[in-house]
Each structure stands twice: as C-alpha cells, then as structure tokens.
Write a protein that holds these residues in place. Structure first.
Motif, PDB file in Angstrom:
ATOM      1  N   SER A 172      62.030 -49.249 -31.366  1.00 11.81           N
ATOM      2  CA  SER A 172      62.795 -50.236 -32.568  1.00 11.81           C
ATOM      3  C   SER A 172      62.741 -51.627 -32.160  1.00 11.81           C
ATOM      4  N   LEU A 173      62.398 -51.878 -30.765  1.00 16.93           N
ATOM      5  CA  LEU A 173      62.471 -53.148 -30.233  1.00 16.93           C
ATOM      6  C   LEU A 173      63.661 -53.815 -30.484  1.00 16.93           C
ATOM      7  N   LEU A 174      64.479 -53.282 -30.661  1.00 12.08           N
ATOM      8  CA  LEU A 174      65.942 -53.632 -30.623  1.00 12.08           C
ATOM      9  C   LEU A 174      66.775 -53.410 -29.034  1.00 12.08           C
ATOM     10  N   ARG A 196      55.270 -56.307 -30.382  1.00 10.60           N
ATOM     11  CA  ARG A 196      55.727 -56.771 -32.114  1.00 10.60           C
ATOM     12  C   ARG A 196      54.611 -56.301 -32.964  1.00 10.60           C
ATOM     13  N   PRO A 197      53.145 -56.580 -32.713  1.00 11.16           N
ATOM     14  CA  PRO A 197      52.326 -56.383 -33.732  1.00 11.16           C
ATOM     15  C   PRO A 197      51.879 -54.794 -33.760  1.00 11.16           C
ATOM     16  N   LEU A 198      52.305 -54.182 -32.881  1.00  9.48           N
ATOM     17  CA  LEU A 198      52.047 -52.786 -32.872  1.00  9.48           C
ATOM     18  C   LEU A 198      53.200 -51.529 -33.384  1.00  9.48           C
ATOM     19  N   PHE A 199      54.350 -52.036 -33.076  1.00  9.30           N
ATOM     20  CA  PHE A 199      55.532 -51.131 -33.345  1.00  9.30           C
ATOM     21  C   PHE A 199      55.630 -50.395 -34.489  1.00  9.30           C
ATOM     22  N   LEU A 203      49.676 -45.361 -34.502  1.00  9.80           N
ATOM     23  CA  LEU A 203      49.513 -45.081 -33.312  1.00  9.80           C
ATOM     24  C   LEU A 203      50.728 -45.292 -32.269  1.00  9.80           C
ATOM     25  N   TYR A 204      51.350 -46.475 -32.546  1.00  9.14           N
ATOM     26  CA  TYR A 204      52.303 -46.641 -31.435  1.00  9.14           C
ATOM     27  C   TYR A 204      53.521 -45.694 -31.638  1.00  9.14           C
TER      28      TYR A 204
END
Length: 223
Positions: A172-174, A196-199, A203-204
């Motif tokens: 989530s990048l949270l 951030r550019p991948l999540f 694939l990520y």
C-alpha cells in the motif's frame, strides 16, 4: 495454441480424463475457434457463464473436446498451476515463487496464480513461448520477461520485508507512524522513492504476493 489444448495434452493419463457425457459431433469450438470433434456447448457452459468475451467463437453452440477436458478438470480452477503440455503441476505460493525466480519453463507453457479459486485459469492464462514470460495473477497479466528487472524489485522487497516493513505496507505504501519511528524517516523516504512508480503495477503486486510469509521468515531465523 490455446491454453486448454496444453492442459488437455497433459491430461492424457486415463485416470485424469473424465468420461464424455455424449457422442461427439463436428463443429467449431467456442473456446478456441478451431474446427474438430466437439460436444454441445450446453454440456459445460450454461446461461450463468459470464465470460463470453474470452471465447474465440462466442456464437458457436459447440465446445471442443480439449476445452471440455480442461474446463472440467477440477484443479484448473481450484489451484495455482503450471502446464507445458507434458505435465500439469499444481502449485502453492512457494511453488509459484520458485518457478518465477528460477525462470525455467518449457517450449510452450502457461502459468496461473490465484488466491480466490473462482475463475477458470485456462480462459485467462495465455500460452508463452520464446522469450515471452507472462503469468496470470488473479485478473491481471504479469509480464516477467525482464528477469533482471524482476530480480531487482524482488531483492529490494525482501530487504525491506526482513528489515521490518510488513507485506501490507509494502503493497500500500501507507506507513503507520509507529513504523516510521521504528525504521526512520530516511529509510522510508528512500524506499518510497523506489516503490512509488511501481507499486500499482502488476509485477510489483505479484512479487509482493510471492514474498515469504511470517512463518517462513521465522523458520529462516529459528529461536
């Protein structure tokens, strides 16, 4: 070649093949679009079937024998799997992980990874050959053809996982405040800049799913 043909070829062992419900007829298979021995489509696909957009010949009233065999094989829907026409291999998460990281496949193959066990994987997973390496993960195609890029993302995710950032945060990048205090703002900013550019990419997300579980991590470092 269609994925149902790969699976049917791998089910040549008699005990894996179901008996046909009636005599075959010549027709166009609604799944593959190929002419050959068929059954009435209604023997398998009824009015509740909602994936007509995946059929090569959706107006055909017939279904080919290969498609019938593949779609009635329980584990085509009820497991993650790899098939290369010679074997149909049921996989757990660790098995999918091993195949993805080792990148050793047959001349033609298809791979399907699922956590829901609700969809017919053979209707979604595409046949790969040559340098094409695409897994179907739930409802997304995951291009794993650039193995160096895949491994770079995998290695970074594993470093962060073992450094205390859980799978949910990686996905989530949270980052909750307590974790930010624990790992330090600098480390988090550096990772977020990478991720951030991948999540949101397939694939990520796929690689996050393949990360070791907490139980596996405990077994790596037994007390």
């Amino acid at each position: 070649m269609h994925t149902v043909e790969l699976i049917a070829a791998a089910l040549e062992v008699p005990f894996k093949r179901p008996e046909l419900p009636c005599d075959t007829i010549k027709g166009i298979c609604c799944v593959t679009g190929e002419k050959g021995d068929c059954l009435p489509r209604k023997e398998l696909l009824g009015k509740s079937f909602t994936n007509g957009d995946l059929l090569a010949a959706p107006e055909s009233p017939h279904i080919g024998i290969d498609a019938y065999l593949a779609l009635t094989y329980k584990w085509e829907r009820m497991s993650s799997w790899y098939c290369d026409g010679e074997k149909f291999e049921r996989l757990d998460r660790q098995g999918v992980r091993t195949m993805v990281l080792n990148a050793e496949y047959g001349a033609q193959w298809a791979g399907y990874a699922t956590t829901s066990y609700k969809k017919h994987g053979s209707l979604f997973a595409k046949v790969n050959s040559g340098d094409r390496i695409v897994w179907r993960f739930e409802m997304r195609d995951v291009d794993c053809s650039d193995h160096a890029r895949l491994m770079a993302i995998w290695d970074r995710l594993n470093v962060e996982l073992r450094g205390g950032i859980g799978r949910g945060v990686l996905e989530s990048l949270l980052c909750p405040p307590f974790l930010l205090r624990q790992i330090g703002a600098g480390r988090w900013i550096d990772f977020e800049r990478f991720a951030r550019p991948l999540f949101q990419g397939a694939l990520y997300r796929f690689l996050c799913y393949l990360l070791p579980s907490q139980e596996e991590l405990k077994n790596e470092y037994p007390e």
